[in-house]
Write a protein that holds these residues in place. Structure first.
Motif, PDB file in Angstrom:
ATOM      1  N   ASP A 272     -54.305 -17.056  99.328  1.00 11.78           N
ATOM      2  CA  ASP A 272     -54.892 -15.930  99.828  1.00 11.78           C
ATOM      3  C   ASP A 272     -56.310 -16.294 100.185  1.00 11.78           C
ATOM      4  O   ASP A 272     -57.160 -16.463  99.157  1.00 11.78           O
ATOM      5  CB  ASP A 272     -54.527 -14.836  99.019  1.00 11.78           C
ATOM      6  CG  ASP A 272     -55.521 -13.580  99.509  1.00 11.78           C
ATOM      7  OD1 ASP A 272     -55.685 -13.358 100.648  1.00 11.78           O
ATOM      8  OD2 ASP A 272     -55.680 -12.810  98.530  1.00 11.78           O
TER       9      ASP A 272
ATOM     10  N   LYS B  82     -55.165 -20.236  96.079  1.00  9.26           N
ATOM     11  CA  LYS B  82     -55.848 -20.318  97.146  1.00  9.26           C
ATOM     12  C   LYS B  82     -54.943 -20.196  98.441  1.00  9.26           C
ATOM     13  O   LYS B  82     -55.232 -20.691  99.493  1.00  9.26           O
ATOM     14  CB  LYS B  82     -56.266 -22.043  97.245  1.00  9.26           C
ATOM     15  CG  LYS B  82     -57.063 -22.390  96.069  1.00  9.26           C
ATOM     16  CD  LYS B  82     -58.497 -21.584  96.099  1.00  9.26           C
ATOM     17  CE  LYS B  82     -59.111 -21.983  94.665  1.00  9.26           C
ATOM     18  NZ  LYS B  82     -59.722 -20.950  93.941  1.00  9.26           N
TER      19      LYS B  82
ATOM     20  N   ASN C 189     -57.182 -17.334  91.678  1.00 11.26           N
ATOM     21  CA  ASN C 189     -56.204 -17.496  92.915  1.00 11.26           C
ATOM     22  C   ASN C 189     -55.730 -18.802  93.107  1.00 11.26           C
ATOM     23  O   ASN C 189     -56.349 -19.721  92.790  1.00 11.26           O
ATOM     24  CB  ASN C 189     -57.159 -16.837  93.969  1.00 11.26           C
ATOM     25  CG  ASN C 189     -56.540 -16.872  95.556  1.00 11.26           C
ATOM     26  OD1 ASN C 189     -55.213 -16.912  95.447  1.00 11.26           O
ATOM     27  ND2 ASN C 189     -57.197 -17.122  96.313  1.00 11.26           N
TER      28      ASN C 189
ATOM     29  N   TYR D  99     -61.266 -13.071  90.571  1.00  7.12           N
ATOM     30  CA  TYR D  99     -60.159 -13.612  91.494  1.00  7.12           C
ATOM     31  C   TYR D  99     -59.955 -14.801  91.998  1.00  7.12           C
ATOM     32  O   TYR D  99     -59.155 -15.530  92.063  1.00  7.12           O
ATOM     33  CB  TYR D  99     -59.996 -12.171  92.689  1.00  7.12           C
ATOM     34  CG  TYR D  99     -58.653 -12.378  93.468  1.00  7.12           C
ATOM     35  CD1 TYR D  99     -57.490 -12.131  93.059  1.00  7.12           C
ATOM     36  CD2 TYR D  99     -58.680 -12.924  94.719  1.00  7.12           C
ATOM     37  CE1 TYR D  99     -56.279 -12.261  93.752  1.00  7.12           C
ATOM     38  CE2 TYR D  99     -57.729 -13.390  95.322  1.00  7.12           C
ATOM     39  CZ  TYR D  99     -56.543 -12.755  95.059  1.00  7.12           C
ATOM     40  OH  TYR D  99     -55.374 -12.670  95.798  1.00  7.12           O
ATOM     41  N   HIS D 100     -61.277 -15.475  92.417  1.00 11.31           N
ATOM     42  CA  HIS D 100     -61.391 -16.418  93.001  1.00 11.31           C
ATOM     43  C   HIS D 100     -60.868 -17.436  92.003  1.00 11.31           C
ATOM     44  O   HIS D 100     -60.621 -18.803  92.427  1.00 11.31           O
ATOM     45  CB  HIS D 100     -62.981 -16.748  93.478  1.00 11.31           C
ATOM     46  CG  HIS D 100     -63.182 -18.066  94.275  1.00 11.31           C
ATOM     47  ND1 HIS D 100     -62.541 -18.299  95.631  1.00 11.31           N
ATOM     48  CD2 HIS D 100     -63.860 -18.873  93.973  1.00 11.31           C
ATOM     49  CE1 HIS D 100     -62.773 -19.683  95.838  1.00 11.31           C
ATOM     50  NE2 HIS D 100     -63.689 -19.842  94.883  1.00 11.31           N
TER      51      HIS D 100
END
Length: 202
Positions: free
Chosen positions: A67, A65, A63, A59-60
């Motif tokens: 969230d 960024k 993402n 997810y990182h």
């Protein structure tokens, strides 16, 4: 939930170890969690920490960024799973420099304090735990870990006070009774210390 009895028997008083991170994780349980955090917590509850870490890492990477709510849990897993303390610190500092909600910042302070405590550095995390409590006064993990910081600093009376406060929120968590017993023993309250130790194993 992890079984910590063996770990407790192998650790000396005041020395942070993996079992104390369970309290840190407990404080993160909330209905305000994002979907990815909820999913990761399901893995953690079934003992699949590596799978949770893998999901959060994936997810990182994808993402945008916007969230940052998952970062304290992600950083916490990087720490407890022995992946990368340096990377975890950077992620937590990113949360603190953002406009994240107070509860998310509180979690970041909690993990940064936990790192200082486990690495025996600076004020043993005291300032981070105090910041966490400023942002989230009803956080038993910050309360407990502040007690641990005071115990390491040999401020036994203060340590005991914070263990007793944590016990109000988590009355059946045996680890709090163990640390409370150590503080009482250091204060020469031997009878009360014995009661705390017995309560921990009952």
């Amino acid at each position: 939930i992890l079984s910590f009895l063996t770990v407790y028997l192998l650790n000396r008083p005041g020395k942070p170890s993996r079992e104390t991170s369970e309290i840190n994780r407990k404080q993160m349980e909330t209905n305000e969690d994002s979907v990815i955090v909820q999913r990761a917590k399901k893995f953690i509850k079934t003992g699949k920490n590596k799978q949770a870490l893998k999901e959060l890492a994936k997810y990182h990477e994808s993402n945008n960024k916007a969230d940052l709510s998952y970062l304290p849990l992600y950083a916490g897993l990087l720490i407890t799973e022995g992946e990368s303390v340096l990377r975890a610190k950077r992620l937590l500092e990113q949360v603190l420099s953002s406009s994240s909600r107070p509860k998310i910042k509180s979690q970041a302070h909690l993990w940064l304090g936990y790192l200082l405590l486990s690495e025996d550095e600076a004020d043993m995390g005291e300032s981070h735990f105090l910041e966490a409590l400023q942002l989230n006064p009803k956080d038993p993990a910050a309360t407990f870990n502040l007690g641990r910081a005071y115990l390491r600093q040999e401020k036994y009376q203060q340590a005991l006070e914070y263990f007793q406060l944590a016990e109000l929120d988590l009355p059946n968590f045996w680890l709090i009774h163990i640390y409370s017993g150590w503080a009482k023993s250091s204060l020469k309250l031997n009878e009360e210390a014995n009661k705390a130790f017995k309560l921990a194993v009952s």
